[in-house]
Motif scaffolding. Structure first.
Motif: not given
Length: 291
Positions: A35-41, A273-284
């Motif tokens: 709990q309380g952990h923060e990140s930039k995604a 249609f094909d969904s566009l390949d999009i991703s989310l990555d965390l950078n702690a």
């Protein structure tokens, strides 16, 4: 912001979609991340295409946690390439991961529709024919999907059964013919509403013209027949709009347009249609206390 007055309804849908996905809580995140952990995604494209749905993705994170910050790097309608950063999300790691999948689902699907639409629009470059969608949309997602078509450079056909008369083959059978169907419709609708008639032969085109249709759909006609139909319609009633429909592909859309039709409707924009390949990555960014 995004859907011309649709935001309130969209927010309600997002809340329902989050309940479907999260339920009583994100058990994996709650048991593995303090709990309380923060990140930039970082939200980034894993392939090239046209982006659609950025404001919707932002709204997901706002609803999940109003303290999350969302910074868009691109706007809807912008073409991106593999590796481009679309947005950054910063704040509670728990809340970012709670909204991740829903936000990506919206972005991927809407961007897929916009990308496919843009490919069709590009195939029509230099021609005056307009590309439009159909009602072949995912139940509950019509406004979103039709929005994505517009982002991709296309236009919208009718939004539902309520905003235009489209007399198709089963209506013709039920009414006893095109003439009778058009007559009944004309007598029961406002003068501001148009009547479209689906035709499959030159004889039906003639009947639709005589009956006074405002728009004539040329359904599944070969290019030669379609060109003949368009020529006949423009000679007899130049104001009548012509629309081609039926099994339109990227390989055939330009040839169809060269028949002279005003509009081409393509159902596969929103159902194939094909969904566009999009991703989310965390950078702690920084850690919190024990979970």
């Amino acid at each position: 912001m995004m859907f011309n007055g649709y935001n309130e309804s969209l927010a309600e849908n997002i809340q329902a979609w989050l309940r479907e996905d999260v339920g009583s809580g994100d058990i994996t995140t709650m048991t593995t991340i303090p709990q309380g952990h923060e990140s930039k995604a970082i939200i980034h494209a894993k392939e090239g295409g046209v982006v659609a749905g950025m404001p919707g993705a932002e709204l997901v994170f706002q609803i999940v946690d109003k303290c999350l910050t969302f910074k868009a790097h691109v706007q809807d309608g912008q073409r991106v390439e593999k590796g481009d950063i679309l947005a950054e999300v910063e704040g509670s790691t728990h809340r970012i991961l709670t909204g991740e999948r829903l936000a990506l689902n919206l972005l991927q699907r809407l961007s897929g529709i916009a990308t496919k639409t843009n490919a069709f629009v590009s195939a029509l470059e230099g021609l005056s024919t307009r590309l439009v969608d159909t009602r072949k949309t995912t139940p509950g997602h019509r406004m979103l999907e039709k929005y994505a078509v517009r982002v991709g450079g296309g236009a919208n056909h009718r939004f539902g059964l309520y905003d235009a008369v489209m007399i198709k083959d089963n209506h013709i059978k039920g009414a006893g013919g095109i003439t009778e169907a058009v007559s009944r419709a004309r007598n029961n609708i406002p003068h501001t509403m148009k009547i479209e008639v689906e035709t499959e032969s030159l004889d039906q085109v003639e009947e639709a013209l005589t009956a006074g249709a405002d728009i004539i759909m040329l359904d599944n006609m070969d290019p030669v027949m379609m060109a003949e139909a368009v020529q006949r319609i423009k000679i007899v009633s130049p104001h009548v709009i012509t629309e081609a429909s039926g099994n339109v592909t990227l390989d055939t859309v330009r040839e169809i347009a060269q028949s002279g039709v005003d509009v081409i409707s393509v159902g596969r924009l929103t159902y194939s249609f094909d969904s566009l390949d999009i991703s989310l990555d965390l950078n702690a960014k920084k850690g919190g206390g024990a979970s």
